[in-house]
Design an enzyme around this catalytic site. Structure first.
Site, PDB file in Angstrom:
ATOM      1  N   LYS A  48       0.235   4.159  -0.187  1.00 30.76           N
ATOM      2  CA  LYS A  48      -0.372   5.314   0.483  1.00 30.76           C
ATOM      3  C   LYS A  48      -0.079   6.594  -0.325  1.00 30.76           C
ATOM      4  O   LYS A  48      -0.129   6.556  -1.553  1.00 30.76           O
ATOM      5  CB  LYS A  48       0.136   5.417   1.931  1.00 30.76           C
ATOM      6  CG  LYS A  48      -0.130   4.128   2.719  1.00 30.76           C
ATOM      7  CD  LYS A  48       0.044   4.258   4.205  1.00 30.76           C
ATOM      8  CE  LYS A  48      -0.285   2.941   4.884  1.00 30.76           C
ATOM      9  NZ  LYS A  48      -0.283   3.029   6.330  1.00 30.76           N
ATOM     10  N   GLU A  88      -6.036  -5.209   9.940  1.00 27.82           N
ATOM     11  CA  GLU A  88      -5.029  -4.208  10.283  1.00 27.82           C
ATOM     12  C   GLU A  88      -5.420  -3.529  11.594  1.00 27.82           C
ATOM     13  O   GLU A  88      -6.193  -2.551  11.580  1.00 27.82           O
ATOM     14  CB  GLU A  88      -4.942  -3.143   9.181  1.00 27.82           C
ATOM     15  CG  GLU A  88      -4.462  -3.669   7.861  1.00 27.82           C
ATOM     16  CD  GLU A  88      -3.784  -2.580   7.034  1.00 27.82           C
ATOM     17  OE1 GLU A  88      -2.633  -2.784   6.650  1.00 27.82           O
ATOM     18  OE2 GLU A  88      -4.403  -1.522   6.804  1.00 27.82           O
ATOM     19  N   HIS A 127      -9.835   1.302   4.460  1.00 28.07           N
ATOM     20  CA  HIS A 127      -8.585   1.429   5.209  1.00 28.07           C
ATOM     21  C   HIS A 127      -8.815   2.345   6.420  1.00 28.07           C
ATOM     22  O   HIS A 127      -9.567   3.314   6.329  1.00 28.07           O
ATOM     23  CB  HIS A 127      -7.482   1.995   4.308  1.00 28.07           C
ATOM     24  CG  HIS A 127      -6.124   1.850   4.922  1.00 28.07           C
ATOM     25  ND1 HIS A 127      -5.668   2.702   5.889  1.00 28.07           N
ATOM     26  CD2 HIS A 127      -5.156   0.918   4.739  1.00 28.07           C
ATOM     27  CE1 HIS A 127      -4.454   2.305   6.281  1.00 28.07           C
ATOM     28  NE2 HIS A 127      -4.123   1.228   5.590  1.00 28.07           N
ATOM     29  N   ASN A 177       0.872  -1.167   0.000  1.00 28.62           N
ATOM     30  CA  ASN A 177       0.000   0.000   0.000  1.00 28.62           C
ATOM     31  C   ASN A 177       0.917   1.228   0.000  1.00 28.62           C
ATOM     32  O   ASN A 177       1.492   1.578   1.020  1.00 28.62           O
ATOM     33  CB  ASN A 177      -0.892  -0.022   1.253  1.00 28.62           C
ATOM     34  CG  ASN A 177      -1.769   1.214   1.362  1.00 28.62           C
ATOM     35  OD1 ASN A 177      -1.782   2.061   0.463  1.00 28.62           O
ATOM     36  ND2 ASN A 177      -2.503   1.323   2.454  1.00 28.62           N
TER      37      ASN A 177
END
Ligand code: 13P
Length: 255
Positions: free
Chosen positions: A15, A169, A99, A13
């Site tokens: 980001k 997560e 997320h 990821n």
């Protein structure tokens, strides 16, 4: 839709850590080279949307492309929105939804569920993120995860639920100093718990085929331990996924 693999998933990821085409190309090149040597892993790069078409057109298929989010409507006058179909047409096969870095900005389960449905309808695989904010001794965090998960997949037709990937997560383990990843045995407990929750909807066999990944401060050592223990179906990696040396090593650990 990409069929789930029994191989180990390594999802990067990126980001908002990569902020130019030049950087994106260099990192993707390193990732492709590492992945071409690795037949036992499915490598996915969830890149910022502006890089999708660019990387998709040059990809050697060693690395699948993913997006980090999509808008919760299929089409229309939504300035700044990026639709699932637009993402799909630019070469992505996977999309992260829910997320925690989006949940803290106010994204609720119902919106995430809508996004997951649109991702599936456009032929991609949603990577649905769940994770408790904190742990408590009474185990209330388990109910938090169950509610999040059920809320985030509500609306996906039952027969399509098998097409999702779940990423566990824990918020308290994301973005911490390296060495802060969860212990493999604890990860195993949570992977089983998530599969049990899913089995209440789709049955045990289907639920246990849905990949459940772990994410949160995964570094070289943590990746090695988690891959070695075989307690998760893959990893969702943030900061270390944009470090060429680290991600190359991590990919090489999959056996
Ligand atoms: P870090 O690996 O940087 O802690 O980020 C984890 C994450 O949020 C992946 O989606």
């Amino acid at each position: 839709m990409v069929k789930h693999s029994k191989k180990f998933y390594i999802v990067g990821n990126w980001k908002m850590l990569i902020n130019s085409i030049a950087e994106a190309k260099t990192l993707f090149g390193a990732l492709s080279r590492a992945s071409l040597k690795q037949k036992k892993a499915v490598v996915i790069a969830a890149v910022p949307a502006p890089f999708l078409a660019l990387l998709g057109s040059g990809s050697k298929k060693a690395v699948y492309l993913g997006a980090q989010d999509v808008f919760q409507e299929a089409s229309g006058s939504y300035t700044g929105g990026i639709s699932a179909n637009a993402v799909e047409s630019s070469g992505a096969k996977y999309v992260i939804v829910g997320h925690s870095e989006r949940r803290v900005q106010g994204e609720i389960d119902a919106v995430i569920a809508r996004k997951a449905v649109l991702v599936i309808e456009s032929g991609m695989t949603p990577i649905v993120c769940v994770g408790e904010r904190a742990r408590d001794v009474d185990g209330k965090y388990l109910a938090e995860i169950k509610n999040q998960l059920l809320g985030s997949i509500a609306g996906i037709p039952k027969e399509k639920i098998d097409s999702i990937i779940v990423a566990y997560e824990p918020v308290w383990a994301i973005g911490k100093a390296f060495g802060g990843a969860m212990e493999p045995t604890l990860i195993h407990e949570m992977v089983i718990y998530i599969k049990k929750v899913l089995s209440e909807i789709v049955g045990k066999e289907t639920a246990f085929n849905i990949p459940v990944l772990y994410g949160g401060s995964v570094d070289d050592a943590a990746a090695q331990a988690i891959i070695g223990a075989g307690d998760a179906d893959g990893l969702l990696i943030g900061r270390m996924s944009v470090n060429k040396e680290a991600i190359t090593k991590i990919i090489s650990y999959v056996k």
